[in-house]
Scaffold this active site. Structure first.
Site, PDB file in Angstrom:
ATOM      1  N   GLY B 142       0.774  -1.180  -0.148  1.00  0.00           N
ATOM      2  CA  GLY B 142      -0.185   0.056  -0.039  1.00  0.00           C
ATOM      3  C   GLY B 142       0.809   1.220   0.141  1.00  0.00           C
ATOM      4  O   GLY B 142       2.169   1.162   0.208  1.00  0.00           O
ATOM      5  N   CYS B 143       0.251   2.311  -0.311  1.00  0.00           N
ATOM      6  CA  CYS B 143       0.981   3.483  -0.366  1.00  0.00           C
ATOM      7  C   CYS B 143       1.302   3.949   0.871  1.00  0.00           C
ATOM      8  O   CYS B 143       2.680   4.409   0.993  1.00  0.00           O
ATOM      9  CB  CYS B 143       0.158   4.509  -1.177  1.00  0.00           C
ATOM     10  SG  CYS B 143      -1.415   4.910  -0.527  1.00  0.00           S
TER      11      CYS B 143
END
Lengths: 328, 328, 328, 328
Positions: B142-143
């Protein structure tokens, strides 16, 4: 009541003028500026065109004529005004840092000698209103300590660690251009600065202590691409876990009857231009996230100064501070 | 090598196409979109006009022809593609959340049943590059976990509490309009959301554990008026105080030889459009502030996915990822 | 005086409520919303928390009880309210487009049939105040025509070509999310739209004609990354060249005594939240550039509507509209 | 080929370095700066960390060693470099205004005496490519004239009046802080400046004349809250009305085969970081609205300078200029 604004050319000075336009008892009769002496106030504050014919003057401290004075000059400049004004019976709120801290702390942190120190009430009314009443001189809190302290205050006695992660709009840096405020350096960015060493930390610690806290206190500010407002995310690690309802009840009780604290989801746009501090909390047991939103130029500066004036003078505490915020 | 991008109409899909334009070995030959089937890719991604004649197609999972595939579809959609692709010999990087967590954690946090779960290497190469090598399938982080984990990693074994206070640009919310992304709701504001309950927290905890940490881990994201980028301020409370030099040495050692990690003052504009993660640290003894800046669509999504592809395929790890960022 | 706001959930409705808070004679007693019926007004307008306990209602047109009503609903919806309200003695200002144009022009441009047309005074008081006095129903101008017409009006009889190049903040698009208002599509961009075909052009032509102009009139609007405000750059090609002093004298004369027009350098921030229109002009002989700045939600909508109400009711024209703007 | 960048600390200098990183034939070997002599280039341009070890130097004009030089210094400074460089066989592109205009026009408009004037080809290749070929010295156009001229060029012979209404990002003002670029003065505003007297107007008139136009030409620039990009709205009043298809055909024909002109809806984000100029047109008969979007630092400065270098040196015209733009 005639009001003098010493240092009326900056953002805080402009806000004092703007807000006092709607005050039922106070009128700005003196607006000083060294650089703009002789020029109409509305040349510098064009939004106020049509509201005032006031012209900037540059009187000596001992020549200022007024019933009340706000000092909106930088720290070290303010200390030259306080005694001369008080001696002539003029009550004063100082928006600079000169009287917010004990002398030794001030001198160490600001790296200067204080030439006219004495103890002054710290004017964060929701925390220490009693000290302000009947005072002739009040020191107005810093913008960050205002938002941060109000966010954490109800949990202060229960906290082990308080980490303030603050995001401030650019007007907090004043109206003087610099690389820090150069548009391309701000837009599309989020810039932490003085990651562990911002001067306002000392005020934050002082206020937590005043509230009975022994928590370790940390602070990191960020400059964000916003004109006005400070959002403070207080990460509070508790001594003992607390549930959501318990925490909410604590905040409701602590701020019961406070006109300027609204317990709702904090949005900078919902407080813009106003003296409100909007606060909400969320507990995950051992950590509570308490977030506050203020307008840095109002509750963080000019508005709180007027609130203090109102308390000092026995006016309604929200006199001149009732105009609703403007969203979006 | 022919590359298929499944879900090529969104921001991450567009970035995969953009970045692969400069890749010496890979060429995008399939770009899928249910909604835009039959339309030129450049209608949706006008910045790429002149670079590609590709047209969106909408093949069944079993009909995709390529050597390599990126899944840039939402979680729960991705799990339908992985096995059909792998069975036909197509290597895959999945940008969704479907394979980042243990099955039970995933199902609890995302509130869905996984219909095709198996264990996959977690593709954060600076932390766990070995697992990616020679893999035929990799789950892309995930970012938020990417920027957060890289900020804290070197101190993971020494931390008692890690608090990630992240600020994300709006492209992280995707290209689908909503009240959250409505311009007047974003501009001039700083909006915390999911204050204690963001789904990415589980990944962050997992990565701290992988790094040998027993620290308590907390996370609060904020939406900020920026298009691209995530700045994560990691407030790390240490088991034992450490000085500035010691901490800096730790980071230098940890990231020695890493092309995509630059130890310098993190600015979103200095990483924009690139796969870099810029990191700096400041210690005040018991607390270290470690801040990272990434482009959420590149190191936080498409760029890291290509980095993983490069490792999987034995290309230079920075192939297609060498174009310098663009400031301001 | 009891005031009803029909369509009180949007930006213009919110501004009517905000501004009327400071009106000495009017009180909002009815705020309607189909979608939010039963919910407190402050759920939708959180900046007003603490100012009102009003709850959205959804009465039929014939059941609205008030002395005065503002229609802040979309065009075609407004035409259903006017007659029922007037028949019951309720005076009305309509903020929609339904009564701004001759019937045939309206029906052609808006592509709908008007079901209850009659002629109504056009409420741009600085141009046609007389028509508003004693009227029981007034049509409030569009946001673009307000700023554009006020910019060009003094030169209308002298113009051969008038080209309005307008830049509008995003609040003009309403509070409903769309691709147009999606933050990443707005930020860092300047987006012209309806380059030659915006519906407001007809109003602009109508007002130039009312002012005795035979000029050809053109209009191109742009959406800009600003929340509030419209800046209109009027490029006016003159029949005969005029010098700077002559043009300035014309403007001073034309707007003498107008409270809401200030002849100073137009800045969106200097009018924000207020009903002012700031205007300046610069002549290069054959072309004059006249630029106006308004707050699109105030002088371009809610504020002008209240100005019209004041004129209709014999109140001071600036009642409820005297709060100073807020800069920065 | 060794390339020297004279004045490499500003935005245009930084862009030259960034873009030349991807050039197959050119390498930056000299980067000069008076103020930053001795410091690494990446201190000033942190986005380029890892790409170059170059250090700023401050050689005399006669001591610069290179095959090619770009002058990215202010006007009046550039004129001191050209002859010394040419005399030593170094080809030059000057990004300043010193050689864009006839001597008398230059001296009048810029209010200075030219100390080393001679005629130089004007490097707007889409308009006058032939003059650039084989030249040893080329004058690079201004940012506004580039976008404006490309927007109007195909209609130049048919125009009676051309009004350029331009909107520029703040990087056009350079990296030097000033009140004009102070964040609170830019954000939330649209600021017209030099409404009728901008120096670039002379270049625009010169280029229209070169294209065979006798139209009257007007120009008003606006500073907008955007980092990069210029959007120019050209309002073109025609001698004779033309329909939409006819106008579109004219543009397609005029720009056939031009790599850097794309006929599509102009969006600043779609050209950001690139040398493209995106253009679209809409006719309403007597007026055509032609809008162009460029990146002011690339097609408006560094990119076009490299394009000129490529033509001068016989490289592919788009060498070093093929990296796709980055949206959003």
């Amino acid at each position: 009541m005639d009001v003098a604004i010493v240092g009326a050319s900056g953002y805080a000075g402009g806000e004092l003028i703007r807000l006092l336009m709607t005050h039922p008892e106070a009128e700005v009769t003196v607006a000083t500026s060294r650089a703009l002496e002789g020029r109409p106030v509305t040349d510098q504050h064009p939004h106020l065109r049509g509201y005032t014919d006031c012209v900037f003057t540059n009187p000596a401290a001992g020549d200022i004529e007024a019933d009340f004075a706000f000092l909106a000059v930088p720290h070290t400049a303010a200390m030259n005004y306080v005694s001369p004004l008080l001696e002539r019976g003029i009550r004063v709120v100082d928006l600079s840092a000169d009287y917010r801290l004990p002398r030794d702390v001030y001198e160490r942190i600001y790296g200067v000698s204080h030439t006219d120190w004495f103890e002054a009430p710290y004017g964060l009314p929701e925390i220490s209103r009693e000290g302000v009443k009947n005072a002739r001189f009040v020191s107005n809190p810093g913008c960050f300590p205002t938002g941060a302290t109000l966010a954490a205050a109800p949990l202060a006695p229960h906290a082990a660690h308080v980490i303030y992660d603050s995001k401030t709009g650019v007007s907090g840096a004043g109206d003087n251009p610099s690389a820090t405020t150069h548009y391309p350096n701000v837009a599309d960015g989020i810039n932490p600065y003085k990651w562990t060493s911002h001067r306002h930390l000392a005020e934050m610690k002082q206020e937590l202590a005043r509230l009975g806290s022994t928590a370790a206190c940390y602070f990191t500010p960020h400059l964000v691409p916003v004109n006005r407002g400070i959002l403070t995310t207080a990460h509070i690690l508790l001594d003992e876990p607390m549930g959501q309802e318990e925490v909410e009840a604590l905040y409701r009780e602590f701020y019961r009857g406070e006109y300027f604290v609204r317990l709702q989801r904090p949005m900078l746009s919902a407080v813009r231009g106003s003296n409100f501090c909007d606060i909400a909390v969320e507990s995950e047991g051992s950590r509570v996230v308490a977030v506050s939103a203020i307008d840095n130029l109002v509750k963080g500066a000019a508005g709180q100064a007027i609130q203090n004036m109102n308390i000092m003078c026995g006016y309604a505490e929200n006199a001149g501070l009732t105009v609703p915020p403007c969203l979006p």
